[in-house]
Design an enzyme around this catalytic site. Structure first.
Site, PDB file in Angstrom:
ATOM      1  N   HIS A  78       0.687  -0.886  -0.250  1.00 52.11           N
ATOM      2  CA  HIS A  78       0.116   0.078   0.377  1.00 52.11           C
ATOM      3  C   HIS A  78       0.860   1.233   0.280  1.00 52.11           C
ATOM      4  O   HIS A  78       1.373   1.425   0.829  1.00 52.11           O
ATOM      5  CB  HIS A  78      -0.831   0.089   1.588  1.00 52.11           C
ATOM      6  CG  HIS A  78      -2.025  -0.939   1.051  1.00 52.11           C
ATOM      7  ND1 HIS A  78      -2.490  -1.618   2.469  1.00 52.11           N
ATOM      8  CD2 HIS A  78      -2.899  -1.500  -0.309  1.00 52.11           C
ATOM      9  CE1 HIS A  78      -3.188  -2.708   2.277  1.00 52.11           C
ATOM     10  NE2 HIS A  78      -3.711  -2.316   0.130  1.00 52.11           N
ATOM     11  N   GLU A  81       1.791   3.589   2.964  1.00 51.52           N
ATOM     12  CA  GLU A  81       2.012   3.259   4.012  1.00 51.52           C
ATOM     13  C   GLU A  81       3.618   3.321   4.272  1.00 51.52           C
ATOM     14  O   GLU A  81       4.569   2.505   4.434  1.00 51.52           O
ATOM     15  CB  GLU A  81       1.327   1.668   4.681  1.00 51.52           C
ATOM     16  CG  GLU A  81       0.093   1.397   4.340  1.00 51.52           C
ATOM     17  CD  GLU A  81      -0.422   0.292   4.097  1.00 51.52           C
ATOM     18  OE1 GLU A  81       0.400  -0.721   5.136  1.00 51.52           O
ATOM     19  OE2 GLU A  81      -1.407   0.250   4.694  1.00 51.52           O
ATOM     20  N   ARG A 138      -3.239   4.826  -2.054  1.00 55.11           N
ATOM     21  CA  ARG A 138      -3.461   3.296  -1.704  1.00 55.11           C
ATOM     22  C   ARG A 138      -3.105   2.637  -2.879  1.00 55.11           C
ATOM     23  O   ARG A 138      -1.984   1.531  -2.225  1.00 55.11           O
ATOM     24  CB  ARG A 138      -4.561   3.032  -0.648  1.00 55.11           C
ATOM     25  CG  ARG A 138      -4.693   1.832   0.399  1.00 55.11           C
ATOM     26  CD  ARG A 138      -6.037   1.549   0.885  1.00 55.11           C
ATOM     27  NE  ARG A 138      -6.259   0.079   0.963  1.00 55.11           N
ATOM     28  CZ  ARG A 138      -6.060  -0.191   2.097  1.00 55.11           C
ATOM     29  NH1 ARG A 138      -5.654  -0.149   2.959  1.00 55.11           N
ATOM     30  NH2 ARG A 138      -7.180  -1.216   2.272  1.00 55.11           N
ATOM     31  N   HIS A 209       2.288  -4.037   6.350  1.00 51.27           N
ATOM     32  CA  HIS A 209       1.929  -3.064   6.374  1.00 51.27           C
ATOM     33  C   HIS A 209       1.838  -2.104   7.387  1.00 51.27           C
ATOM     34  O   HIS A 209       2.885  -1.958   8.876  1.00 51.27           O
ATOM     35  CB  HIS A 209       0.600  -3.068   6.639  1.00 51.27           C
ATOM     36  CG  HIS A 209      -0.054  -3.768   4.735  1.00 51.27           C
ATOM     37  ND1 HIS A 209      -0.527  -3.724   4.131  1.00 51.27           N
ATOM     38  CD2 HIS A 209       0.783  -5.523   4.809  1.00 51.27           C
ATOM     39  CE1 HIS A 209      -0.877  -5.012   3.446  1.00 51.27           C
ATOM     40  NE2 HIS A 209      -0.044  -5.306   3.377  1.00 51.27           N
ATOM     41  N   GLU A 282       1.011  -4.961  10.980  1.00 54.03           N
ATOM     42  CA  GLU A 282       0.630  -3.218  10.661  1.00 54.03           C
ATOM     43  C   GLU A 282       1.275  -2.403  11.813  1.00 54.03           C
ATOM     44  O   GLU A 282       1.410  -2.880  13.357  1.00 54.03           O
ATOM     45  CB  GLU A 282      -0.587  -3.445  11.339  1.00 54.03           C
ATOM     46  CG  GLU A 282      -1.516  -4.478  10.333  1.00 54.03           C
ATOM     47  CD  GLU A 282      -2.059  -3.328   8.841  1.00 54.03           C
ATOM     48  OE1 GLU A 282      -1.278  -1.907   9.003  1.00 54.03           O
ATOM     49  OE2 GLU A 282      -2.688  -3.785   7.989  1.00 54.03           O
TER      50      GLU A 282
END
Length: 350
Positions: A78, A81, A138, A209, A282
């Protein structure tokens, strides 16, 4: 600009990994890492983006005459990020910094090759660096379907894992647009082909991510009845390792448990093709800065995530390369292999 240029010239300095780098700078860094580590690091172009840019993995490992096992890591699927590519750079730096003096890491590099893609979505990442109005982009940058004026597809909704079923949009202007068909995106197709070609050797699939401070395990689709407990336990150990560094809490669970349901993710796809362990990290934070994490948090974020990743890597390595003569270790490895297989074969799709 001057700060970034200065850091490009002085990458060997530890602090130089505490800034965010543009796509061109990351490409230059990859070339430098290969040049300065002959016989240990090589670059492999395994696909092309929609805009015809290279999709490149760094292969890190010590030479061997036999086929080696593989640990996969990708960052930057993405575009917005930015902390994810920074972590991939940090991860590479730490492996290369320690393997000569750290017997443990030297052993791992003897047995395992790392394939690390610092920026998977290079088109989108480059677009997010264009100006402030594109900073939160994104998706990929592929052409829109007929009748739509919005570019790009969410690459992490485009893999062959219950594609298009939940947590996606069929509106091409949505940030979670899953594409016109499964693997419509050249980037997702490249990962699929490359990893599939060596899937029997891949021990672990890590995709990085942000944000939310989570370690996600398969599956994102809620109607898969079974949660794979070995994955959960290994992820929980990784969370504990992360917390031990700076006290940050990373929540462990499946996406429906701790985030939201989704389908078409690379994490789920990797597990479904039989890769024993598959996780999404994440990274920081929990929403205060979101995708615009300040540079002063790069180092602590990378330090803690590195310990989490290393916890997983140590586990999967030891499971596959038990101490010689260690019957208990061998028996444990066999137990986990059987249990993991049951997690895959008994998953029921309703």
């Amino acid at each position: 600009k001057n700060k970034s240029d200065h850091c490009v010239r002085k990458w060997k300095n530890h602090s130089d990994y505490c800034v965010l780098y543009s796509p061109h700078q990351i490409t230059a860094w990859m070339e430098m890492v290969v040049k300065e580590n002959p016989g240990v690091v090589s670059a492999e172009v395994y696909g092309r983006t929609f805009e015809n840019k290279n999709i490149t993995a760094l292969k890190i490992g010590l030479n061997s005459t036999s086929s080696k096992k593989v640990i996969w890591m990708d960052c930057g699927i993405h575009a917005r990020e930015w902390i994810a590519p920074a972590f991939c750079q940090w991860f590479v730096k730490e492996i290369l910094r320690t393997y000569k003096s750290d017997e443990r890491m030297h052993t791992i590099l003897n047995n395992v090759d790392f394939y690390i893609t610092p920026v998977l979505n290079m088109d989108g990442y480059m677009y997010s660096w264009q100006n402030e109005s594109t900073r939160l982009w994104r998706k990929s940058r592929s052409a829109p379907p007929a009748g739509c004026n919005c570019n790009g597809t969410d690459l992490n909704r485009n893999f062959n894992a219950n594609w298009g079923m939940i947590g996606v949009s069929k509106d091409c202007c949505s940030d979670i647009y899953c594409g016109s068909k499964v693997l419509s995106e050249s980037e997702a197709d490249a990962v699929t082909s490359f990893v599939q070609s060596m899937k029997e050797r891949v021990l672990c699939f890590l995709t990085i991510h942000s944000h939310g401070q989570l370690i996600l395990v398969p599956y994102g689709y809620p109607e898969i009845q079974r949660v794979c407990h070995p994955q959960m336990q290994v992820a929980q150990k990784a969370s504990e390792a992360i917390k031990s560094v700076h006290g940050m809490e990373y929540t462990v669970g499946t996406p429906p448990m701790v985030l939201y349901p989704n389908s078409g993710s690379s994490r789920d796809w990797a597990r479904l093709i039989g890769i024993p362990f598959s996780f999404t990290f994440e990274l920081r934070d929990k929403g205060e800065f979101g995708f615009k994490l300040p540079e002063d948090q790069i180092q602590p974020t990378c330090e803690e995530a590195y310990e989490g990743a290393r916890s997983i890597i140590n586990y999967v390595h030891d499971k596959n390369f038990p101490v010689k003569g260690g019957s208990v270790a061998a028996a444990t490895a066999a137990f986990w292999t059987t249990l993991l297989a049951s997690c895959l074969t008994s998953a029921t799709f309703l």
